[in-house]
Scaffold this motif. Sequence first.
Motif, mmCIF file in Angstrom:
data_model
loop_
_atom_site.group_PDB
_atom_site.id
_atom_site.type_symbol
_atom_site.label_atom_id
_atom_site.label_comp_id
_atom_site.label_asym_id
_atom_site.label_seq_id
_atom_site.Cartn_x
_atom_site.Cartn_y
_atom_site.Cartn_z
ATOM 1 N N LEU A 71 0.834 -1.192 0.000
ATOM 2 C CA LEU A 71 0.000 0.000 0.000
ATOM 3 C C LEU A 71 0.873 1.249 0.000
ATOM 4 O O LEU A 71 0.588 2.214 -0.715
ATOM 5 N N LEU A 72 1.968 1.236 0.749
ATOM 6 C CA LEU A 72 2.858 2.387 0.777
ATOM 7 C C LEU A 72 3.475 2.644 -0.600
ATOM 8 O O LEU A 72 3.571 3.803 -1.037
ATOM 9 N N ALA A 73 3.876 1.608 -1.313
ATOM 10 C CA ALA A 73 4.435 1.782 -2.659
ATOM 11 C C ALA A 73 3.388 2.385 -3.596
ATOM 12 O O ALA A 73 3.712 3.252 -4.428
ATOM 13 N N ILE A 74 2.150 1.971 -3.451
ATOM 14 C CA ILE A 74 1.061 2.518 -4.262
ATOM 15 C C ILE A 74 0.843 3.988 -3.916
ATOM 16 O O ILE A 74 0.708 4.838 -4.802
ATOM 17 N N GLU A 75 0.835 4.316 -2.624
ATOM 18 C CA GLU A 75 0.671 5.709 -2.203
ATOM 19 C C GLU A 75 1.816 6.577 -2.727
ATOM 20 O O GLU A 75 1.592 7.714 -3.157
ATOM 21 N N LYS A 76 3.032 6.076 -2.686
ATOM 22 C CA LYS A 76 4.175 6.845 -3.181
ATOM 23 C C LYS A 76 4.045 7.132 -4.672
ATOM 24 O O LYS A 76 4.348 8.235 -5.126
ATOM 25 N N LYS A 77 3.591 6.162 -5.434
ATOM 26 C CA LYS A 77 3.409 6.363 -6.876
ATOM 27 C C LYS A 77 2.323 7.393 -7.132
ATOM 28 O O LYS A 77 2.468 8.263 -8.000
ATOM 29 N N ILE A 78 1.235 7.337 -6.382
ATOM 30 C CA ILE A 78 0.152 8.315 -6.537
ATOM 31 C C ILE A 78 0.651 9.710 -6.182
ATOM 32 O O ILE A 78 0.369 10.678 -6.887
ATOM 33 N N ALA A 79 1.413 9.824 -5.115
ATOM 34 C CA ALA A 79 1.968 11.123 -4.721
ATOM 35 C C ALA A 79 2.913 11.653 -5.797
ATOM 36 O O ALA A 79 2.967 12.866 -6.042
ATOM 37 N N SER A 80 3.633 10.771 -6.470
ATOM 38 C CA SER A 80 4.589 11.211 -7.489
ATOM 39 C C SER A 80 3.907 11.877 -8.682
ATOM 40 O O SER A 80 4.538 12.627 -9.414
ATOM 41 N N VAL A 81 2.602 11.615 -8.865
ATOM 42 C CA VAL A 81 1.872 12.258 -9.959
ATOM 43 C C VAL A 81 1.047 13.456 -9.480
ATOM 44 O O VAL A 81 0.260 14.014 -10.239
ATOM 45 N N GLY A 82 1.220 13.847 -8.200
ATOM 46 C CA GLY A 82 0.637 15.095 -7.724
ATOM 47 C C GLY A 82 -0.474 15.012 -6.709
ATOM 48 O O GLY A 82 -1.009 16.039 -6.300
ATOM 49 N N HIS A 83 -0.823 13.827 -6.258
ATOM 50 C CA HIS A 83 -1.953 13.690 -5.332
ATOM 51 C C HIS A 83 -1.480 13.247 -3.955
ATOM 52 O O HIS A 83 -0.876 12.196 -3.807
ATOM 53 N N ASP A 84 -1.788 14.063 -2.937
ATOM 54 C CA ASP A 84 -1.464 13.703 -1.558
ATOM 55 C C ASP A 84 -2.318 12.515 -1.139
ATOM 56 O O ASP A 84 -3.494 12.426 -1.480
ATOM 57 N N THR A 85 -1.707 11.622 -0.374
ATOM 58 C CA THR A 85 -2.435 10.482 0.172
ATOM 59 C C THR A 85 -2.406 10.587 1.692
ATOM 60 O O THR A 85 -1.812 11.510 2.247
#
Length: 113
Positions: A71-85
């Motif tokens: 889940l953390l790896a998924i959150e990091k990828k989402i954050a890398s495209v501009g969305h805070d998790t």
Amino acid sequence: MKRLVLFTLLTVFGLSAFANENTDSVKVNGNCGSCKKRIEKAAMDAGAISANWSDETQILAVKYDDAKTSLLAIEKKIASVGHDTRDVKAPDAAYKNLEECCQYDRTKMTPVQ
């Protein structure tokens, strides 16, 4: 008897194939349909099996194999495209690269790490 043994083996192997699947949900900030596409694509790129983000609740429901990602790896990828998790804040540069309609209000957010 052979059928029973075959059925048992198929059941055991079938269940073991899904043993590493996790389903989680996490808050992801965004605003619109463009955000939905970007968030879900990022989750899939990070190894999710499925991803569904709701612009109404701002919750991402995600299924993934914990032997391949987290889940953390998924959150990091989402954050890398501009969305805070919930756990990962997007870099300012990534947030600023979002379309204007996608730039959610960060001033009202609970601080994330």
